[in-house]
Design an enzyme around this catalytic site. Structure first.
Site, short mmCIF file in Angstrom:
data_model
loop_
_atom_site.label_atom_id
_atom_site.label_comp_id
_atom_site.label_asym_id
_atom_site.label_seq_id
_atom_site.Cartn_x
_atom_site.Cartn_y
_atom_site.Cartn_z
N CYS A 1 0.16 -23.00 21.55
CA CYS A 1 1.48 -22.70 20.99
C CYS A 1 2.64 -23.57 21.45
CB CYS A 1 1.87 -21.29 21.37
SG CYS A 1 0.56 -20.15 21.35
N VAL A 2 3.65 -23.53 20.67
CA VAL A 2 5.03 -23.99 20.89
C VAL A 2 5.19 -25.32 21.60
CG1 VAL A 2 6.07 -21.72 20.72
CG2 VAL A 2 5.36 -22.53 22.95
#
Lengths: 428, 349
Positions: free
Chosen positions: A242-243
């Protein structure tokens, strides 16, 4: 639930005919890893390379970092719902290859992949420069859709970590640490005079490359729930790559969640650590409202006096962080929030996208917009093609000599919001 | 090595000319040191020298700001100094404000390092601490003996272009700028210690005091939407395919302005998102989801709105500082006004 973590210290990694652990060295059979990864038809090529602390090596674009673990006693297997069956884990004994990791990398899925330098100034900002890394570089089949590629890369990492973890089954750990949290009423009764403390674990769930899995369930589809802290050590919570790299919680971070570790250190002495409330960071307002309402409801329901709230990502999830903080404080439960900052390259802008006077106890992992120059490395594992494009890079980030000028946002784990690092920020 | 040349600014009182009754004297420049400059020069030792002192009455400055500033700038320029120092002003409000304003003007116009000193509650400190290094003094001139060495030490470092330490190390007032540091303990340990302190009602220090945001009052409602020219602006990163201006996927340093002429709707052939903070698949397959050109064209045809403005403005909101966002919007808001746009739809992600 009581879990013993048997730590087998790994000080080196080498290729070998046989995958095994001997005298602190992890020996790896390269071909067996390639065969395992190539089982997935979405991957057309897999290269395995090793990276050790201090080497002039740059690994990029990094997707996930995973610590190899194996369950040796107790129900279930490691990474439940993803690799093993969804049996509830967190009890018995688990062995870990402490000091080793699997790093997945390859052509970018989106923009969020990161950089790990094994030496130089960038190495100081990532905890993964201190590990002996087995890097799995995957190449997706031409034309496959991004979500499919992300899943293939994610599963490849987990499979390799499971495979390497098995080498730890019969090895005598160098250190055994026991963690225990009892069922609620028993736990409350055990230390009646200590403040009852919980941990609100915000999981990134904004969509592709912003997902987290709890027992195999995409966490954007959960409502907040309660976990024993030891379940997380067995891989109940795993990253969906993620991210932005600097403040993504890799699977390694989840497995070694430092907040859980630090809460246990004071458990039974200064605090009574009751448990973990896992919640999400969805993009819809109704979801944000529901999840923060529920985390506050659980904090009250469990009779907590105080909680630590950790964040993952930035911007949009700042609102989840502040909503959680405000609503939990409104229930009379004290909070400390752990976040990072986007104060601009000059550090002069507001660091968060949302704020509330109730958030009066903040721990920060530093300003992700700070610019750094990463000198060229002798060897690149993966590819440099994406340095200008990944979050934190800009036009011209990759210079002709192979050095990279970019925000520290590009460095995997640099401003981690579980408080994994000593890096932080202050007002000048 | 030659000494760094300093021009020093003081008011009529510290020049020994007089108090309030002389506060209206216009700026004058004298060679060498005057008043507190003597102690400052002594503290500089061999590193720097005060080549001239500019004296101006506090009232004169306050009442003739623009002229006074221009006059003083000319005086400073004529000496081509390496550095400019004003005060210290302690708790004198008009003096502190003048010191701050002139320092800022010198810094902005001449590009040399500037330094002043004052009490933290001096109104000048509040106005200028973001722009300037202001040495923190006590609230009266009785602190002169202690304030001067602090100012001299910081001035020497600034003139030499050395890296400056934290406010407490260098004795300046916090400027509100966030800087990264390594702390002794990891964040999780600090968080648990903070929590234990908080739950026991013991003191603790937050690492980030909550920020304050501007609140922009909504504009008045449009009277007649049917005649209104509507523009669409986004922080969702929609750009022509290939992202021709290379807007960053995070922490944008720029925005784009692109023509919508001839587009009834956007497609994956013509547009995409540069945004790195959300799942881009759905925006890429149908960019109207973020920049609703399709619906706005419909509304234009149906006569619900007068017309859709020819250009859209776009940037990436992901991790972009408030400072940059304010800068972008100030620029393109003027263009929108100049183009006669009546209303703007802003889409975010």
């Amino acid at each position: 639930m009581r879990l013993e973590l048997g730590k087998i210290k790994i000080a080196d990694v080498q290729f070998s005919e046989e995958t095994k652990v001997e005298n602190g060295t992890l020996y790896v059979n390269k071909q067996e890893i390639i065969d395992l990864v190539m089982e997935d038809d979405h991957i057309v090529k897999c290269v395995v390379e090793l990276a050790r602390p201090g080497e002039s090596v740059r690994i990029t674009p990094v997707k996930d970092v995973i610590e190899p673990r194996v369950k040796v006693e107790g129900p279930g297997g490691i990474f439940p719902g993803m690799i093993n069956k969804v049996t509830t884990v967190g009890e018995g004994r688990t062995h870990t290859l402490n000091g080793a990791a699997v790093v997945t990398c390859g052509k970018i899925v989106g923009f969020q992949e990161g950089i790990i330098d094994m030496s130089g100034p960038g190495a100081e900002l990532t905890p993964f420069s201190k590990l002996n890394n087995v890097c799995v570089v995957v190449e997706p089949k031409e034309g496959i859709e991004q979500h499919t590629y992300e899943k293939a890369a994610r599963m490849a990492g987990l499979k390799v970590a499971t495979y390497l973890g098995k080498a730890a089954i019969d090895v005598e750990p160098d250190e055994i640490v026991a963690y225990e949290t009892k069922p609620l009423l028993e736990q409350v009764a055990e230390y009646p005079d200590l403040p009852k403390v919980g941990y609100v674990y915000m999981l990134q769930t904004q969509g592709l490359l912003h997902d987290t899995y709890v027992y195999g369930v995409d966490a954007k589809k959960i409502i907040p729930t309660v976990l024993y802290p030891t379940e997380i050590m067995d891989g109940a919570v795993l990253s969906g790559n993620c991210v932005s790299a600097c403040d993504k919680n890799t699977s390694y971070h989840h497995l070694n969640n430092p907040i859980i570790e630090e809460l246990y250190k004071k458990h039974g002495k200064e605090i009574n650590f009751i448990g973990v409330i896992a919640t999400n960071e969805n993009v819809y307002l109704a979801d944000k409202e529901r999840s923060s309402n529920w985390s506050a409801k659980f904090a009250k329901y469990l009779g907590l006096d105080a909680v630590i709230i950790s964040q993952e990502g930035f911007g949009n999830p700042d609102t989840d962080l502040i909503m959680n903080c405000k609503k939990i404080e409104n229930e009379g439960v004290k909070t400390v929030i752990v976040t990072d900052e986007y104060a601009g390259r000059d550090g002069a802008s507001q660091s968060l996208a949302d704020a509330d006077p109730k958030a009066d106890a903040v721990v920060t992992g530093g300003n992700a917009n700070e610019v750094i120059v990463l000198p060229p490395m002798d060897k690149v594992i993966g590819m440099l093609d994406y340095a200008d494009k990944i979050a934190g890079g800009f036009d011209g980030s990759l210079r002709p000599d192979g050095s990279i000028e970019a925000e520290i946002q590009v460095i995997t784990g640099a401003t981690n919001e579980l408080g994994f690092n000593k890096y932080s920020a202050t007002t000048y | 090595m030659s000494k760094y040349k300093v021009v020093h600014y003081i008011n009529q009182f510290f020049a020994g000319i007089g108090g309030e009754e002389k506060a209206n004297i216009p700026p004058e420049m004298r060679d060498g040191v005057v008043g507190p400059g003597m102690a400052l020069a002594a503290a500089f030792e061999a590193d720097m020298e005060i080549v001239a002192t500019i004296i101006c009455g506090d009232s004169y400055y306050a009442e003739n700001m623009e002229n006074a500033e221009a006059e003083i700038l000319e005086m400073v320029k004529s000496k081509s100094p390496d550095m400019f120092i004003a005060g210290p002003a302690f708790n004198a409000g008009r003096y502190g404000t003048a010191c701050g304003a002139i320092c800022k003007a010198v810094k902005d116009n001449l590009g040399i390092p500037v330094l002043t000193g004052m009490y933290v509650e001096n109104p000048g400190a509040d106005i200028f601490k973001k722009d300037l290094f202001i040495v923190e003094t006590k609230n009266s001139a009785a602190d002169m003996r202690k304030a001067i060495p602090k100012m001299a030490a910081l001035a020497i470092k600034m003139a030499k272009g050395e890296e400056l330490g934290s406010p407490s190390e260098e004795n300046y007032i916090e400027r509100g700028v966030r800087r990264n540091i390594f702390r002794e303990k990891r964040g999780a340990e600090r968080a648990v210690e903070m929590l234990v302190a908080k739950v026991n009602n013991k003191p603790f220090v937050t690492e980030y005091p909550m920020p304050v945001f501007d609140h922009v009052a909504p504009a008045a409602a449009l009277k007649d939407l049917k005649k209104a020219k509507i523009a669409v602006v986004t922080s969702g990163g929609i750009v022509p395919k290939g992202n021709p201006d290379h807007i960053e996927s995070s922490s944008a340093s720029k925005y784009g302005k692109y023509d919508l002429t001839g587009f009834d709707y956007l497609t994956d052939e013509t547009h995409e998102t540069a945004h790195g903070g959300y799942d881009p698949c759905y925006a890429n397959s149908n960019p109207n989801r973020v920049l609703p050109v399709d619906v706005l064209r419909d509304l234009e045809k149906e006569g619900v709105i007068g017309e859709l403005h020819k250009y859209f403005y776009t940037t990436v909101g992901n991790g972009t500082s408030v400072g940059n966002a304010v800068k972008f919007s100030k620029e393109y808001a003027q263009e929108l006004l100049a183009d006669g746009v009546d209303g703007v739809i802003m889409t975010s992600t």
